[in-house]
Structures are given as structure tokens and as C-alpha cells.
Design a protein around this motif. Structure first.
Motif, PDB file in Angstrom:
ATOM      1  N   LYS A  59       0.904  -1.288   0.138  1.00  0.00           N
ATOM      2  CA  LYS A  59       0.206   0.339   0.434  1.00  0.00           C
ATOM      3  C   LYS A  59       0.765   1.159  -0.009  1.00  0.00           C
ATOM      4  N   ASP A  81      -3.566   2.218  -6.493  1.00  0.00           N
ATOM      5  CA  ASP A  81      -3.705   0.816  -6.555  1.00  0.00           C
ATOM      6  C   ASP A  81      -4.633  -0.181  -7.387  1.00  0.00           C
ATOM      7  N   THR A 111      -3.526  -9.343  -2.000  1.00  0.00           N
ATOM      8  CA  THR A 111      -3.629  -7.921  -1.509  1.00  0.00           C
ATOM      9  C   THR A 111      -3.673  -7.703  -0.425  1.00  0.00           C
ATOM     10  N   MET A 112      -3.663  -8.580   0.186  1.00  0.00           N
ATOM     11  CA  MET A 112      -3.789  -8.603   2.029  1.00  0.00           C
ATOM     12  C   MET A 112      -2.890  -6.112   2.389  1.00  0.00           C
ATOM     13  N   GLU A 146      -5.213  -3.729   1.438  1.00  0.00           N
ATOM     14  CA  GLU A 146      -6.539  -3.715   2.502  1.00  0.00           C
ATOM     15  C   GLU A 146      -6.473  -3.226   3.673  1.00  0.00           C
ATOM     16  N   ARG A 147      -4.943  -3.922   4.295  1.00  0.00           N
ATOM     17  CA  ARG A 147      -3.972  -3.049   5.431  1.00  0.00           C
ATOM     18  C   ARG A 147      -4.510  -1.423   5.867  1.00  0.00           C
ATOM     19  N   GLN A 148      -4.474  -1.367   4.984  1.00  0.00           N
ATOM     20  CA  GLN A 148      -4.001   1.188   4.851  1.00  0.00           C
ATOM     21  C   GLN A 148      -3.028   0.850   5.363  1.00  0.00           C
ATOM     22  N   SER A 186       3.293  -0.215   4.679  1.00  0.00           N
ATOM     23  CA  SER A 186       3.220  -2.016   4.788  1.00  0.00           C
ATOM     24  C   SER A 186       4.005  -2.100   4.380  1.00  0.00           C
TER      25      SER A 186
END
Ligand SMILES: [Fe+2]
Ligand SMILES: [Fe+2]
Length: 337
Positions: free
Chosen positions: A39, A51, A72-73, A76-78, A81
Motif C-alpha cells: 500500500k 492501487d 491483496t493483504m 487492504e491493511r492501509q 506496509s
């Protein structure tokens, strides 16, 4: 399962990343290779491409090999990273699988700056590949492997270099969505020429739309029309000798059209004959193909030139053939002054 992770910003994904994933399922014997787009990368402050686009390009690549996946973990975590967070999450979700985290030599050199490096090497097998032919020593428990040379980086591609290291479908995606393309020009011409190129591209697009022509094609003709403008004369002569020695009789300022039309094909892999021809003829206005007329007119009426060209622009939008005749006439007067 043995799962290899290729992490990165993939801005854009290129053959170097793909080759690492291929090595994982061949040399390392992994069952699958997962691309893990970040991210926000901790050690880079550059804003990343949206993205949606980075993911779409990875999906194109993953479709080429049935052992490839996209995870896509991190998207999705925002937030930033961190690999250590990702690995903890992976271990929780897939407690029976073994993870291999693949890195390149540039990441190996920075490894001490990663968050919790000692923990990282306990959570996964770290493997460094010498993608660019370099393999540094390390104090960490990181396996180091050789692989075929892939001397390319995403930053080179963002400047329009080494585009041959992109799968064709990814390059098509880049052109379809106009990703990085302004950077291709910005890295090659002076700032004022870059502003002119973007302005002409926008004007070409407007003129094409008004004349019910292909707006994307017109945009690229405008964007690339002066791509050879900053080329030193000596380099230009080398191209001219091969391409069209008969045109060397024209004054040197005219040559960038001839050379530019070939550069878009050989460096940027745009082989549309109409695009090439329009760039070839843009300086002298020697073609009545509608796209050639558009770029000739947009180039001459670019609002950044600092005179009131609005009436001529309107005439080109109304009917490009009539507008072209007017622009040619005005250009002739200007040259005879
Ligand atoms: Fe030009
Ligand atoms: Fe121009």
C-alpha cells in the motif's frame, strides 16, 4: 504448501519481478508464487500509482502462470506496509504453510533498515536473487541465489526506458490508461518542451473529439510529436543515415519529425502507422491524413505559444481539413516574414 512471496510496489510490474516468481516455482520448488503489492512502502517517499492500476497489471501477469497469485493483504491493511506485519498475518491465516520471502540485492543491502529484521528471518525463509548481477554479503540468515540477469527497475520504466522488459499486455494497459506516459517525455526534453508536448497532446485530443476521430491516438501523437527535439545533432545524424539519408537535405530543425516517428516505434513500441506518419509530417505539414493535420495544427496553435490562436483552434474543431488549410496558410506567411 511452500509459498513464495514477491513483495514490492510493482509500479509497474516487469519481467524482473516475473523472473523471480518463476525462479521460486522452479529452482526453489515452491508450489505457488504470490505477488504482494504494498500500500505504502516504508523506505520510499514517492507517491505510488493508484492501487487499482498496480493490481490490474499484476493480475495480467498472474494469469500467465497457473502457480502465480496476487495477494491483496497489504493493500487492504492501509497505512505503511511493513513486511513483519504481513508475515505475522500470513502465519496466522495459513499456519500449515511455509513462506519464502523473495528480495533483490538492493533490498538485501537495506535489510538492516527493515522493521524487526531479526524477527523477519524467523517468520519466513528469506531468499535474495541477484537480478542485476550483484549479490552482497549479509549478516542475516538470508539464502542467496543466482538467476538469469534482469537488469531493469520500475523507475527506469517510469521514465520510458527498457520497455522491452514489460509483457506486451502490461504495456498496452499502461498506454490505455496513460500511466507514466508523461514521464516518458519529461525525462527526454527540456521543461518548456515538455509543457508544450502535454499542451499539444490535450489540444490534439480536443480536435479529434470534435472531428469524431480516435481521441487516444490523437493524444499520443501530440504527446510524442517532439520526442526527438532534444536529441544532439550527432545522434540525429546517425538515425537519419539509417532511416532516410535523402531527407538530410532538409534543415536540421525539421529532422526531429523524421527521427521521432521512428523513436515511438523502436523505443516506445508504438507501431501504429498513422501515429508514426503524423509525427513524421508534423513539422512541414506534408500529409493530409486527418491525424497528421491535427498535430500540425495543434502544434502551431498551442495556446502556450503566446498569441491568440483561439479562432484557428475553433476552425480546426469545426472541420479539420478547413482548419489545416488555414494553419498552413498562416505558417507560410510566418515563414516568409
Ligand atoms: Fe516539432
Ligand atoms: Fe512542437
Amino acid at each position: 504448501m511452500k509459498i513464495a512471496i514477491v513483495g514490492g510496489s510493482f509500479d509497474p510490474v516487469h519481467e524482473g519481478h516475473i523472473a523471480m516468481a518463476e525462479q521460486a516455482v522452479t529452482t526453489l520448488g515452491c508450489d505457488q508464487a504470490w505477488f504482494m503489492p504494498s500500500k505504502k512502502t516504508p523506505l520510499k517517499d514517492r507517491g505510488l500509482t493508484d492501487d487499482v492500476h498496480r493490481l490490474a497489471m499484476l493480475k495480467i501477469v498472474a494469469a500467465r502462470n497457473d502457480r502465480f497469485r496476487v495477494c491483496t493483504m497489504e493493500l487492504e491493511r492501509q497505512g505503511i506496509s511493513y513486511t513483519v506485519d504481513t508475515l505475522r498475518q500470513l502465519k496466522q491465516m495459513y499456519p500449515h504453510d511455509t513462506f519464502y520471502w523473495l528480495i533483490g540485492n538492493d533490498q538485501l543491502k537495506q535489510f538492516a533498515d527493515w522493521k524487526e529484521p531479526e524477527t523477519l528471518v524467523k517468520l519466513a525463509h528469506f531468499v535474495c536473487f541477484d537480478r542485476n548481477g550483484e549479490l552482497n554479503d549479509t549478516n542475516y540468515a538470508i539464502q542467496r541465489c543466482h538467476m538469469p540477469m534482469m537488469p531493469v527497475s520500475s523507475s527506469e520504466i517510469r521514465c520510458g526506458n527498457k520497455l522491452n522488459y514489460l509483457p506486451r499486455e502490461v504495456l498496452n494497459y499502461i498506454y490505455d490508461h496513460r500511466l507514466y506516459v508523461k514521464g516518458f517525455i519529461e525525462s527526454r526534453v527540456k521543461p518548456h518542451r515538455y509543457r508544450h508536448s502535454v499542451s499539444v497532446a490535450n489540444l490534439c485530443e480536443e480536435m479529434a473529439r470534435a472531428n469524431h476521430l480516435d481521441t487516444q491516438k490523437a493524444y499520443y501523437i501530440g504527446l510524442f510529436h517532439d520526442v526527438a527535439k532534444a536529441m544532439p545533432k550527432q545522434a540525429m545524424i546517425q538515425w537519419m543515415d539509417i532511416l532516410c539519408p535523402e531527407n538530410e537535405a532538409y534543415p536540421v530543425p525539421v529532422w526531429h519529425g523524421f527521427v521521432g516517428s521512428e523513436i515511438v516505434d523502436r523505443i516506445f513500441y508504438i507501431d501504429d502507422p498513422q501515429i508514426k506518419a503524423a509525427i513524421y509530417h508534423h513539422v512541414l505539414g506534408t500529409s493530409t491524413d486527418p491525424y497528421a493535420e491535427i498535430v500540425f495544427c495543434a502544434d502551431k496553435t498551442d495556446p502556450l505559444r503566446g498569441y491568440d490562436s483561439s479562432a484557428m483552434i475553433e476552425a480546426c474543431k469545426k472541420d479539420i481539413d478547413a482548419g489545416f488549410a488555414w494553419c498552413k496558410e498562416e505558417n507560410k506567411k510566418y515563414l516568409n516574414q
